[in-house]
Structure formats: C-alpha cells, structure tokens
Design a protein around this motif. Structure first.
Motif, PDB file in Angstrom:
ATOM      1  N   ARG A 150      57.140  25.187  36.232  1.00 57.69           N
ATOM      2  CA  ARG A 150      58.310  24.576  37.365  1.00 57.69           C
ATOM      3  C   ARG A 150      58.112  25.558  38.615  1.00 57.69           C
ATOM      4  N   ILE A 151      57.972  24.960  39.691  1.00 54.61           N
ATOM      5  CA  ILE A 151      57.754  25.535  40.902  1.00 54.61           C
ATOM      6  C   ILE A 151      59.068  26.469  41.261  1.00 54.61           C
ATOM      7  N   GLN A 152      58.641  27.874  41.431  1.00 54.17           N
ATOM      8  CA  GLN A 152      59.639  28.536  42.080  1.00 54.17           C
ATOM      9  C   GLN A 152      59.667  28.986  43.520  1.00 54.17           C
ATOM     10  N   ALA A 153      58.388  29.009  43.995  1.00 58.01           N
ATOM     11  CA  ALA A 153      58.236  29.200  45.268  1.00 58.01           C
ATOM     12  C   ALA A 153      56.788  28.715  45.871  1.00 58.01           C
ATOM     13  N   THR A 154      56.889  28.713  47.286  1.00 55.36           N
ATOM     14  CA  THR A 154      55.501  28.359  47.900  1.00 55.36           C
ATOM     15  C   THR A 154      55.380  29.625  48.713  1.00 55.36           C
ATOM     16  N   LEU A 155      53.980  30.228  48.277  1.00 56.17           N
ATOM     17  CA  LEU A 155      53.482  31.435  48.923  1.00 56.17           C
ATOM     18  C   LEU A 155      53.180  31.205  50.321  1.00 56.17           C
ATOM     19  N   PRO A 156      53.235  32.082  51.377  1.00 56.89           N
ATOM     20  CA  PRO A 156      52.646  32.010  52.675  1.00 56.89           C
ATOM     21  C   PRO A 156      51.185  32.060  52.582  1.00 56.89           C
ATOM     22  N   ARG A 157      50.694  30.815  52.955  1.00 56.26           N
ATOM     23  CA  ARG A 157      49.302  30.627  52.709  1.00 56.26           C
ATOM     24  C   ARG A 157      48.181  31.623  53.456  1.00 56.26           C
ATOM     25  N   SER A 158      48.752  32.066  54.655  1.00 57.60           N
ATOM     26  CA  SER A 158      47.944  33.090  55.411  1.00 57.60           C
ATOM     27  C   SER A 158      48.058  34.283  54.778  1.00 57.60           C
ATOM     28  N   GLN A 159      48.655  34.685  53.876  1.00 58.18           N
ATOM     29  CA  GLN A 159      48.767  35.980  53.443  1.00 58.18           C
ATOM     30  C   GLN A 159      47.991  36.063  51.983  1.00 58.18           C
ATOM     31  N   VAL A 160      47.504  34.978  51.596  1.00 59.84           N
ATOM     32  CA  VAL A 160      47.094  34.717  50.168  1.00 59.84           C
ATOM     33  C   VAL A 160      45.590  34.804  50.072  1.00 59.84           C
ATOM     34  N   TRP A 161      45.017  35.557  49.349  1.00 62.74           N
ATOM     35  CA  TRP A 161      43.514  35.510  49.290  1.00 62.74           C
ATOM     36  C   TRP A 161      43.052  35.555  47.770  1.00 62.74           C
ATOM     37  N   ARG A 162      41.780  35.127  47.762  1.00 63.23           N
ATOM     38  CA  ARG A 162      41.289  35.125  46.342  1.00 63.23           C
ATOM     39  C   ARG A 162      40.428  36.336  46.161  1.00 63.23           C
ATOM     40  N   ALA A 163      40.585  37.265  45.156  1.00 66.11           N
ATOM     41  CA  ALA A 163      39.376  38.423  45.055  1.00 66.11           C
ATOM     42  C   ALA A 163      38.181  38.135  44.530  1.00 66.11           C
ATOM     43  N   LEU A 164      37.088  38.598  44.986  1.00 69.77           N
ATOM     44  CA  LEU A 164      35.861  38.221  44.344  1.00 69.77           C
ATOM     45  C   LEU A 164      35.285  39.697  44.063  1.00 69.77           C
ATOM     46  N   THR A 165      33.968  39.730  43.679  1.00 68.78           N
ATOM     47  CA  THR A 165      33.486  40.872  43.507  1.00 68.78           C
ATOM     48  C   THR A 165      32.275  40.750  44.159  1.00 68.78           C
ATOM     49  N   PRO A 166      31.488  41.785  44.813  1.00 71.38           N
ATOM     50  CA  PRO A 166      31.783  43.275  44.412  1.00 71.38           C
ATOM     51  C   PRO A 166      32.946  43.789  45.172  1.00 71.38           C
ATOM     52  N   GLN A 167      33.537  44.766  44.657  1.00 67.71           N
ATOM     53  CA  GLN A 167      34.692  45.588  45.183  1.00 67.71           C
ATOM     54  C   GLN A 167      34.000  46.994  45.056  1.00 67.71           C
ATOM     55  N   LEU A 168      34.371  47.661  46.180  1.00 66.11           N
ATOM     56  CA  LEU A 168      33.745  49.122  46.396  1.00 66.11           C
ATOM     57  C   LEU A 168      34.743  50.193  46.528  1.00 66.11           C
ATOM     58  N   PHE A 169      34.758  51.149  45.935  1.00 70.38           N
ATOM     59  CA  PHE A 169      35.492  52.335  45.774  1.00 70.38           C
ATOM     60  C   PHE A 169      35.017  53.716  45.840  1.00 70.38           C
ATOM     61  N   PRO A 170      35.568  54.801  46.183  1.00 75.93           N
ATOM     62  CA  PRO A 170      35.197  56.012  45.832  1.00 75.93           C
ATOM     63  C   PRO A 170      35.159  56.329  44.146  1.00 75.93           C
ATOM     64  N   VAL A 171      34.383  56.922  43.543  1.00 80.66           N
ATOM     65  CA  VAL A 171      34.165  57.143  42.359  1.00 80.66           C
ATOM     66  C   VAL A 171      35.414  57.802  41.725  1.00 80.66           C
ATOM     67  N   GLY A 172      35.588  59.089  42.309  1.00 79.66           N
ATOM     68  CA  GLY A 172      36.776  59.799  41.717  1.00 79.66           C
ATOM     69  C   GLY A 172      38.064  59.152  41.439  1.00 79.66           C
ATOM     70  N   PRO A 173      38.774  58.557  42.753  1.00 84.63           N
ATOM     71  CA  PRO A 173      40.071  57.956  42.695  1.00 84.63           C
ATOM     72  C   PRO A 173      39.834  56.594  42.053  1.00 84.63           C
ATOM     73  N   LEU A 174      38.650  55.860  41.845  1.00 87.10           N
ATOM     74  CA  LEU A 174      38.711  54.756  41.093  1.00 87.10           C
ATOM     75  C   LEU A 174      39.133  55.174  39.570  1.00 87.10           C
ATOM     76  N   ARG A 175      38.286  56.201  39.016  1.00 88.27           N
ATOM     77  CA  ARG A 175      38.364  56.749  37.822  1.00 88.27           C
ATOM     78  C   ARG A 175      39.877  57.218  37.196  1.00 88.27           C
ATOM     79  N   LEU A 176      40.382  57.715  38.359  1.00 87.49           N
ATOM     80  CA  LEU A 176      41.812  57.874  38.061  1.00 87.49           C
ATOM     81  C   LEU A 176      42.733  56.939  38.009  1.00 87.49           C
ATOM     82  N   ALA A 177      42.471  56.030  39.030  1.00 88.39           N
ATOM     83  CA  ALA A 177      43.360  54.882  38.904  1.00 88.39           C
ATOM     84  C   ALA A 177      43.169  54.198  37.725  1.00 88.39           C
ATOM     85  N   LEU A 178      42.044  53.845  37.062  1.00 86.36           N
ATOM     86  CA  LEU A 178      41.731  53.059  35.846  1.00 86.36           C
ATOM     87  C   LEU A 178      42.343  53.650  34.663  1.00 86.36           C
TER      88      LEU A 178
END
Ligand code: CTP
Ligand code: MG
Length: 234
Positions: A150-178
């Motif tokens: 059941r619909i709860q809300a309509t999201l503001p379309r201009s602020q919504v993106w679909r994430a694809l890959t590749p995704q690019l990050f520094p190795v150390g911070p990404l390892r820590l984050a994961l």
C-alpha cells in the motif's frame, strides 16, 4: 578526478549463483554472441588501461571460471568470494596485490556485461574525494510502500537515482566501511551504501541505460541486443 599518484584496481564480485535466472549454471557463464557474460564483462574492464590489476571473486564451487582463458590474462587475479555480495567484495579487497589504503578500487558486478569504457573513464574523471558511482536518474514516479504494497508516499523524483556499477572508492576507507557494516549487521547491497553508513557522500555520475544487471531470463536477450547495438555504434 582520481588522484594521479593513486594506483587503480578493479574488483568483480562474481560468486553469486544466479538464483533468479534459474539457469542450470551461474548466469555469468551463460553465452551471448559466442562469449560468456563473464568474458564480456572482464574484457570491458581490462580495456581500461589505468587498471593495475583486476581481482575476480568467485564461489568455491566454481569450475567454469578457471576454464575460461580470460582467467589467465596477465592483469587478472582470482580470489574466493563469500556468502553475500558485500562479503565477496571484502574478500576481493583483501586479495588486491600490495594495495595501499590510499589506492583506489573500481567495483563492478560480473552481471553487467554492457558497461561502456567511456562511462568508466567518465567515472574516473568526475569522482570527488568521497568516491563516485555510475547511476541513472529515475524516469518513473517512485512510490514508497508498506509491507502490504500500500502506498505510503511519493518520493521526489528529482532526488531519486538508480545505483549502477562500477563504483569507485579508496581501498582503505571501503575496507573499513564494509567491515563495520558486517560487524553491525547492516545489509549492504552496494559499496556506496557502506560508505554512506560512514557519513560519506559519494558523487552520482550519470551512466548509460544499457548498463543493465542481467538478473531475470528476460534480461538476457536485452543484453544481447545492447551488446550488438554497441558493436554497431563503434
Ligand atoms: N555476488 C557475489 N557473491 C555473492 C552474491 C553475489 O560476488 N555471494 C555477485 C554476483 O556474482 C553478481 C553481483 O554480485 O556479479 C550482483 O549480484 P546479483 O545480480 O544478485 O547476482 P546473483 O546473486 O548471482 O543473482 P541472484 O541474486 O538472482 O541469485
Ligand atoms: Mg544476488
């Protein structure tokens, strides 16, 4: 812009079994135009001359990957993946040869064989210090629902993106984050969400609509169509 003195690695999580595809073998080993999806994907990443090496994280039981000539290419390193995509990426990060925390890594789904070199180059050019991902602005109106559809809300379309890959990050911070996401039991479906949980704000770089993730059987002919269309463009 990627720092000039950083080394750049590629990492492909490829330890999934393709349950939604329902094929007798993992979807990355299905063929399109005479080559497996895995061969298409890997050759597209290897076309990026800036890549130092490319780690491919495969399942323990995978006997298809070692049989592909591409697995023995000079810059390709095989690692063992894990039970989730995030786990496979983390294991892949630990297999990067002599990587410093300040080096960068481009993470790309094996299931996206249509990625364009021009989009990879754009991502490398347009990244800020907090990393970047290829993404697409949504064109449909997006509804937020409850557990009963059941619909709860309509999201503001201009602020919504679909994430694809590749995704690019520094190795150390990404390892820590994961690692921290894993310890806290946060479900991570892409690298950016792990970085967001650390308070990072990665850049969204507009990618191409043909960079689809082959997921369901109907995606296969579509990927075949895009690969052919790209060949004709070239
Ligand atoms: N992946 C991985 N390790 C896992 C699960 C997924 O490395 N434990 C990889 C997949 O091989 C794929 C990418 O992550 O390249 C994106 O995942 P997805 O499209 O979901 O692939 P599968 O998990 O194989 O498919 P399904 O979810 O339908 O089983
Ligand atoms: Mg999956």
């Amino acid at each position: 812009m990627l720092p000039a003195d950083a080394r750049l690695f590629g990492l492909i999580p490829a330890a999934g079994h393709g349950a939604r595809m329902g094929a007798p073998l993992p979807k990355q080993y299905l063929s399109l135009h005479g080559r497996t999806l895995a061969e298409h994907t890997v050759s597209r990443l290897l076309a990026c001359s800036r890549l130092d090496s490319l780690v491919v994280a495969i399942a323990d039981s995978d006997h298809w990957w070692p049989a592909l000539p591409v697995s023995r290419q000079r810059r390709v390193i095989t690692a063992t993946g894990g039970d989730t995509r995030a786990d496979s990426v983390l294991r892949g990060l630990n297999a990067l040869p002599d990587a410093r925390d300040s080096d960068w890594v481009l993470v790309h789904d094996m299931a996206r064989p249509c990625v364009r070199l021009s989009d990879i180059d754009k991502l490398l050019r347009e990244t800020g210090e907090q990393g970047a991902i290829l993404a697409l602005p949504v064109t449909d109106t997006i509804k937020q629902a409850d557990d009963h559809s059941r619909i709860q809300a309509t999201l503001p379309r201009s602020q919504v993106w679909r994430a694809l890959t590749p995704q690019l990050f520094p190795v150390g911070p990404l390892r820590l984050a994961l690692t921290q996401a894993h310890e806290r039991g946060i479900e991570i479906t892409d690298e950016a969400s792990a970085m967001e949980a650390q308070g990072w704000h990665p850049a969204l770089v507009t990618g191409s609509a043909d960079n689809i993730k082959v997921t369901w059987p109907s995606d296969l002919p579509l990927a075949g169509f895009y690969l052919r269309a790209q060949q004709e463009e070239a």
